[in-house]
Design a protein around this motif. Sequence first.
Motif, PDB file in Angstrom:
ATOM      1  N   HIS A  90       0.862  -1.220   0.033  1.00  0.00           N
ATOM      2  CA  HIS A  90       0.106   0.137   0.147  1.00  0.00           C
ATOM      3  C   HIS A  90       0.962   1.107   0.047  1.00  0.00           C
ATOM      4  O   HIS A  90       0.469   2.177  -0.547  1.00  0.00           O
ATOM      5  N   ARG A  91       1.751   1.204   0.774  1.00  0.00           N
ATOM      6  CA  ARG A  91       2.736   2.470   0.785  1.00  0.00           C
ATOM      7  C   ARG A  91       3.537   2.641  -0.652  1.00  0.00           C
ATOM      8  O   ARG A  91       3.684   3.830  -1.246  1.00  0.00           O
ATOM      9  N   ALA A  92       4.004   1.486  -1.725  1.00  0.00           N
ATOM     10  CA  ALA A  92       4.481   1.690  -2.648  1.00  0.00           C
ATOM     11  C   ALA A  92       3.509   2.292  -3.537  1.00  0.00           C
ATOM     12  O   ALA A  92       3.889   3.038  -4.490  1.00  0.00           O
ATOM     13  N   VAL A  93       2.160   1.924  -3.507  1.00  0.00           N
ATOM     14  CA  VAL A  93       1.245   2.538  -4.460  1.00  0.00           C
ATOM     15  C   VAL A  93       1.027   4.169  -3.950  1.00  0.00           C
ATOM     16  O   VAL A  93       1.052   4.742  -4.795  1.00  0.00           O
ATOM     17  N   ALA A  94       0.939   4.353  -2.728  1.00  0.00           N
ATOM     18  CA  ALA A  94       0.914   5.730  -2.185  1.00  0.00           C
ATOM     19  C   ALA A  94       2.222   6.573  -2.785  1.00  0.00           C
ATOM     20  O   ALA A  94       1.942   7.759  -3.224  1.00  0.00           O
ATOM     21  N   ASP A  95       3.544   5.934  -2.778  1.00  0.00           N
ATOM     22  CA  ASP A  95       4.426   6.508  -3.327  1.00  0.00           C
ATOM     23  C   ASP A  95       4.443   7.074  -4.783  1.00  0.00           C
ATOM     24  O   ASP A  95       5.040   7.911  -5.200  1.00  0.00           O
ATOM     25  N   LEU A  96       3.828   5.883  -5.515  1.00  0.00           N
ATOM     26  CA  LEU A  96       3.748   6.445  -6.739  1.00  0.00           C
ATOM     27  C   LEU A  96       2.880   7.838  -6.937  1.00  0.00           C
ATOM     28  O   LEU A  96       3.315   8.677  -8.067  1.00  0.00           O
ATOM     29  N   ARG A  97       2.080   7.995  -6.134  1.00  0.00           N
ATOM     30  CA  ARG A  97       1.358   9.182  -6.417  1.00  0.00           C
ATOM     31  C   ARG A  97       1.946  10.364  -5.962  1.00  0.00           C
ATOM     32  O   ARG A  97       2.152  11.495  -6.538  1.00  0.00           O
ATOM     33  N   LEU A  98       2.670  10.312  -4.806  1.00  0.00           N
ATOM     34  CA  LEU A  98       3.550  11.234  -4.108  1.00  0.00           C
ATOM     35  C   LEU A  98       4.771  11.628  -4.658  1.00  0.00           C
ATOM     36  O   LEU A  98       5.230  12.886  -4.868  1.00  0.00           O
TER      37      LEU A  98
END
Length: 134
Positions: A90-98
Motif C-alpha cells: 500500500h505504501r508503494a502505491v501511495a509513493d507512486l502518487r506522491l
Amino acid sequence: MSPWRMTRWERGNVSPDTDGDGDPIEPAAGVGTPERRHEALVSVQLGPSAPGSHLVEYLRHEPCAVDAWWIAADVDAVVRLSANSMTVLHRAVADLRLRAGVEVVEANYILRALDLSRPAERRDDAPVWAVSAA
C-alpha cells in the motif's frame, strides 16, 4: 514507526541476509517454506508536469517495482509491484502518487495465479458454455 512514514531503506532496500546493520540474520524456524509475496498491478496516468522519463527513473530505484509496461489505452502505463506485506505494498502505491508525480487510476491487488496448464474439467451440472472449446 508508522508504516506510512517508512523510507525505501526501511521497506527493504537492504540485503535480505542481513538485519540492516550488516549482521547476518539467524535462520528462522520455518526455513524452506515459501515466502508469501503480495502483488498489485497499478494503472497510472502521467501528470501534466511529469514526463515519462521521470516515471521510468523513479521505478528503477523503487524496490517494490517488478515490471512496468507502456500501454496504448486510457492509461499511460501499468506497473507491477511486489512486497512482503500488504502495508509495504500500500505504501508503494501511495509513493507512486506522491513521489513519481503520476495519477494512480486503479490499483488491482493480485489474489492468486490462475492455473492455465490443465484444461478445465466439465462438471455434470455445468452449462454447455462453461466447457473449454479445446
